[in-house]
Design a protein around this motif. Structure first.
Motif, short mmCIF file in Angstrom:
data_model
loop_
_atom_site.label_atom_id
_atom_site.label_comp_id
_atom_site.label_asym_id
_atom_site.label_seq_id
_atom_site.Cartn_x
_atom_site.Cartn_y
_atom_site.Cartn_z
N ARG A 141 3.66 3.73 -1.34
CA ARG A 141 4.17 4.52 -2.78
C ARG A 141 5.31 3.68 -3.23
O ARG A 141 6.13 3.22 -2.56
N SER A 171 -1.63 3.11 -5.63
CA SER A 171 -2.75 4.27 -5.91
C SER A 171 -2.90 4.51 -7.26
O SER A 171 -3.81 5.43 -7.73
N LYS A 228 -8.59 -2.78 -7.90
CA LYS A 228 -8.50 -2.19 -6.37
C LYS A 228 -9.15 -3.36 -5.43
O LYS A 228 -8.46 -3.80 -4.34
N THR A 250 0.83 -1.36 -0.13
CA THR A 250 -0.07 0.01 0.11
C THR A 250 0.95 1.40 -0.04
O THR A 250 0.41 2.48 -0.21
#
Length: 457
Positions: free
Chosen positions: A8, A392, A400, A6
């Motif tokens: 970056r 993201s 997702k 999760t």
């Protein structure tokens, strides 16, 4: 098993930079520095990280895979930065006959440079031919950093050959949220609730069926039915017994496998439950897996069990979302607390070790490619095995949802069983046996047939 982080993604690390030692074949690069405009003028490509590959202008790398239209488009688009910055042309070929034709090509001396193998079992078969090249050091370093959970699946007899590419979740049931809402149907939380819902839909809707299914896939016909068995085996027997089954530490006709197959049969071989939009039970064998779920859109069926990558097969304009035309729910287990997740993926095997081939392998194992894959994603199926990818960037709701399933701390992940079995079984008798089962063969004969085909050594 956590597949997607999760956090970056990190910038291109020294792992790619040191690729120069193995892949550089000159000091200049056509796109060696600065930015190169990408197609459509929507963004620019920073070519600085690619200088390590050297001057590869005019070189070609051939890629052979089972990923065909419409799922191939985002893959091809994700190669653009590599192609523009290195000058290499990637020649992509997808085929529904991939599993059958790859061994023929290799035996005939016409192997592709790169093949995306959807089965670790097939990788073992190909390695046995002596044609597969061990992964270069740069790929090994990327895998250790970005996808360590998948390393064992690309390793044969202690040698690492193939990095993981995509990752998918197979434990999904597709449905129409509006159809469920209109009828007051609730998403089932347990297997018994799923069977009860199936029966209720059957009784409530004489002009439709609870389920639609299709297992036709060219030379790979039968694989969707094996996924059904694997998913149910995880739920009825548990992950430890599942592992023993995959490794043949218990026979294929073990009572635990028979129990799972019988449970699948409660749905797939019940004429009151299938095959909405197509016909009787036997039509499952002749219905393509791409077409199989489409009757959900016209109300001919209510549910379709298929992987996350099925999102790419809905017609253009179909809204795939929780409040959309179609969506997916988790295939429930025995209790709401049990969370077995069946998944799969592809592995990048090389049949050549030219500098441009090594460079492309390195790119495909990098965070850079994983992020580009997410950016180019169309209608889903863009989750990769790279845990350092930028989550993201996953804009598609299905991706997702898949990432959530794969990173759920309470989930128990297992790789597709048939893909781990010897190729003669997993991509052979298991596929054929399940096809024959759909068209009328009984449970015991089906399992005996597959068991007798297991290699003796």
């Amino acid at each position: 098993m956590a597949l997607i982080s999760t956090r970056r993604a990190l910038a291109f690390s020294g792992v790619l930079a040191v690729a120069l030692s193995a892949t550089a074949c000159g000091s200049g690069s056509d796109g060696g520095s600065g930015d190169t405009a990408s197609s459509g003028g929507t963004s620019s490509i920073d070519c600085a990280p690619y200088t390590a590959f050297g001057d590869l202008k005019g070189k070609t790398v051939t890629v052979y895979t089972s990923i065909t239209a419409p799922e191939d488009g985002p893959h091809i688009a994700s190669y653009k930065p590599f192609e523009e910055c290195t000058g290499v042309t990637i020649k992509y070929e997808g085929s529904k006959e991939f599993e059958a034709q790859l061994p023929v090509r290799v035996k005939g001396g016409n192997a592709p440079d790169i093949a995306y193998l959807p089965q670790p079992g097939l990788l073992k078969t190909m390695v046995a031919t002596g044609a597969v090249k061990p992964a270069p050091a740069e790929v090994v370093a990327n895998v250790d950093k970005n996808m360590p959970d998948f390393k064992e699946y690309g390793t044969v007899d202690g040698t690492f050959y193939a990095a993981a590419l995509g990752a998918n979740v197979k434990s999904f049931v597709w449905y129409s949220p509006s159809a469920f809402a209109d009828k007051g149907y609730q998403i089932p939380k347990t297997w018994d609730e799923l069977l009860a819902l199936t029966d209720k839909i059957s009784k409530d809707n004489p002009d439709a069926k609870p389920w639609c299914a299709g297992i036709e896939s060219g030379d790979a016909t039968g694989w969707p039915a094996t996924d059904w068995v694997e998913d149910v085996m995880l739920r009825t027997a548990g992950p430890e017994t599942y592992d023993k089954w995959v490794k043949h530490e218990i026979p294929f006709n073990d009572p635990s496998v028979a129990t799972a197959l019988a449970e699948v049969g409660k749905i797939l071989k019940n004429p009151a439950y299938v095959n909405g939009g197509f016909g009787d039970v036997k039509t499952i064998a002749s219905t393509s897996f791409q077409d199989a779920g489409q009757p959900i859109l016209d109300g001919s069926c209510y549910m379709h069990r298929q992987a996350s990558f099925y999102a790419a097969n809905w017609p253009e304009g179909t809204k795939v979302a929780e409040d959309g035309d179609v969506w997916a729910f988790y295939l429930p287990s025995k209790t709401a607390e049990d969370r077995p997740v069946l998944g799969g993926g592809e592995f990048v095997a090389a049949f050549a070790d030219r500098p441009e081939v090594k460079a492309f392998q390195t790119y495909l194992s990098s965070v850079e490619w994983a992020n580009e894959r997410a950016k180019t994603c169309g209608s889903g199926g863009c989750v990769t095995a790279n845990k350092n990818a930028d989550a993201s960037l996953l804009k598609n709701p299905v991706d997702k949802l898949s990432a959530e399933q794969l990173t759920d701390a309470n989930a128990t992940f297992r790789f597709d069983g048939s893909d781990l079995m010897p190729g003669a079984v997993g991509a052979g008798t298991f596929w054929k046996g399940m096809t024959d089962w759909i068209t009328g063969k009984d449970d015991a004969s089906t399992l005996d047939y597959i068991e007798q085909s297991w290699p003796k050594s």
